[in-house]
Design a protein around this motif. Sequence first.
Motif, PDB file in Angstrom:
ATOM      1  N   MET A  73      70.338  58.157  22.629  1.00  0.00           N
ATOM      2  CA  MET A  73      69.318  57.306  22.694  1.00  0.00           C
ATOM      3  C   MET A  73      68.566  57.310  21.381  1.00  0.00           C
ATOM      4  SD  MET A  73      65.103  58.192  23.828  1.00  0.00           S
ATOM      5  CE  MET A  73      66.054  58.849  25.912  1.00  0.00           C
ATOM      6  N   SER A  74      68.076  56.237  21.156  1.00  0.00           N
ATOM      7  CA  SER A  74      67.591  55.507  19.310  1.00  0.00           C
ATOM      8  C   SER A  74      66.552  56.603  18.937  1.00  0.00           C
ATOM      9  CB  SER A  74      66.801  53.964  19.054  1.00  0.00           C
ATOM     10  OG  SER A  74      66.311  53.119  20.036  1.00  0.00           O
ATOM     11  N   ALA A  75      66.586  56.879  17.568  1.00  0.00           N
ATOM     12  CA  ALA A  75      65.389  57.056  17.085  1.00  0.00           C
ATOM     13  C   ALA A  75      63.925  56.242  17.264  1.00  0.00           C
ATOM     14  CB  ALA A  75      65.769  57.071  15.851  1.00  0.00           C
ATOM     15  N   ASN A  76      63.838  54.848  16.999  1.00  0.00           N
ATOM     16  CA  ASN A  76      62.779  53.730  17.211  1.00  0.00           C
ATOM     17  C   ASN A  76      63.188  53.999  18.663  1.00  0.00           C
ATOM     18  OD1 ASN A  76      60.909  52.088  16.817  1.00  0.00           O
ATOM     19  ND2 ASN A  76      62.875  50.523  17.354  1.00  0.00           N
ATOM     20  N   LEU A  77      63.678  53.837  19.435  1.00  0.00           N
ATOM     21  CA  LEU A  77      63.272  54.356  21.066  1.00  0.00           C
ATOM     22  C   LEU A  77      61.947  55.132  21.201  1.00  0.00           C
ATOM     23  CD1 LEU A  77      63.071  52.932  24.183  1.00  0.00           C
ATOM     24  CD2 LEU A  77      65.011  53.509  24.611  1.00  0.00           C
ATOM     25  N   GLN A  78      62.737  56.504  21.186  1.00  0.00           N
ATOM     26  CA  GLN A  78      61.609  57.516  20.989  1.00  0.00           C
ATOM     27  C   GLN A  78      60.328  57.957  20.391  1.00  0.00           C
ATOM     28  OE1 GLN A  78      62.847  60.139  22.798  1.00  0.00           O
ATOM     29  NE2 GLN A  78      61.460  61.464  22.235  1.00  0.00           N
ATOM     30  N   GLU A  79      60.373  57.154  18.780  1.00  0.00           N
ATOM     31  CA  GLU A  79      59.881  57.348  18.206  1.00  0.00           C
ATOM     32  C   GLU A  79      58.524  56.099  19.121  1.00  0.00           C
ATOM     33  OE1 GLU A  79      59.805  55.682  14.549  1.00  0.00           O
ATOM     34  OE2 GLU A  79      61.701  57.212  14.050  1.00  0.00           O
ATOM     35  N   GLN A  80      58.757  55.227  20.036  1.00  0.00           N
ATOM     36  CA  GLN A  80      57.851  54.588  20.975  1.00  0.00           C
ATOM     37  C   GLN A  80      57.311  54.922  21.582  1.00  0.00           C
ATOM     38  OE1 GLN A  80      59.568  50.828  22.111  1.00  0.00           O
ATOM     39  NE2 GLN A  80      57.819  49.465  21.670  1.00  0.00           N
ATOM     40  N   ARG A  81      58.517  55.972  22.744  1.00  0.00           N
ATOM     41  CA  ARG A  81      58.401  56.448  23.801  1.00  0.00           C
ATOM     42  C   ARG A  81      57.225  57.422  23.688  1.00  0.00           C
ATOM     43  NH1 ARG A  81      63.794  57.913  27.345  1.00  0.00           N
ATOM     44  NH2 ARG A  81      63.778  55.122  27.967  1.00  0.00           N
ATOM     45  N   THR A  82      57.357  57.986  22.385  1.00  0.00           N
ATOM     46  CA  THR A  82      56.260  59.233  21.865  1.00  0.00           C
ATOM     47  C   THR A  82      54.825  58.466  21.139  1.00  0.00           C
ATOM     48  OG1 THR A  82      57.891  60.417  20.779  1.00  0.00           O
ATOM     49  CG2 THR A  82      55.762  61.255  20.333  1.00  0.00           C
ATOM     50  N   ALA A  83      54.591  56.804  21.212  1.00  0.00           N
ATOM     51  CA  ALA A  83      53.667  56.903  20.845  1.00  0.00           C
ATOM     52  C   ALA A  83      52.827  56.179  21.892  1.00  0.00           C
ATOM     53  CB  ALA A  83      53.826  55.359  19.733  1.00  0.00           C
ATOM     54  N   TYR A  84      53.349  55.704  22.711  1.00  0.00           N
ATOM     55  CA  TYR A  84      53.182  55.505  23.849  1.00  0.00           C
ATOM     56  C   TYR A  84      52.411  56.499  25.125  1.00  0.00           C
ATOM     57  CZ  TYR A  84      52.775  53.659  28.868  1.00  0.00           C
ATOM     58  OH  TYR A  84      52.820  53.952  30.284  1.00  0.00           O
ATOM     59  N   TRP A  85      53.382  57.762  24.628  1.00  0.00           N
ATOM     60  CA  TRP A  85      52.459  59.176  25.464  1.00  0.00           C
ATOM     61  C   TRP A  85      51.517  59.543  25.288  1.00  0.00           C
ATOM     62  CZ3 TRP A  85      52.747  60.999  29.838  1.00  0.00           C
ATOM     63  CH2 TRP A  85      52.434  62.125  30.393  1.00  0.00           C
ATOM     64  N   ASN A  86      51.271  59.620  23.533  1.00  0.00           N
ATOM     65  CA  ASN A  86      50.113  60.129  22.827  1.00  0.00           C
ATOM     66  C   ASN A  86      48.863  58.915  23.876  1.00  0.00           C
ATOM     67  OD1 ASN A  86      51.901  62.253  20.900  1.00  0.00           O
ATOM     68  ND2 ASN A  86      52.441  61.194  19.847  1.00  0.00           N
TER      69      ASN A  86
END
Length: 88
Positions: free
Chosen positions: A1-14
């Motif tokens: 999983m790319s870092a950008n996708l993980q950051e996007q998922r974390t931002a969505y969850w926050n």
Amino acid sequence: MSANLQEQRTAYWNANLRILGVCLAIWFIAGFLLPIFLVDALNTISLGGYPLGFWVAQQGSIYTFLALIFFYAWRMNKLDREFDVDED
């Protein structure tokens, strides 16, 4: 999983947790604080011939909860579109 996708998922969850936290705080105030702890202060005001404390405990908290359901659904649909995870 790319870092950008993980950051996007974390931002969505926050963002989801922030919305949920605000909704729960409003629900707590309308469902517990106002009708239980502020009933004497609210009963000095009359609404439709009934003390406001009674009205908030019987009707206002239910209306607030229903409004929060619609607000949450609307806001989550908007958030889904912002993060391009909507169902359309």
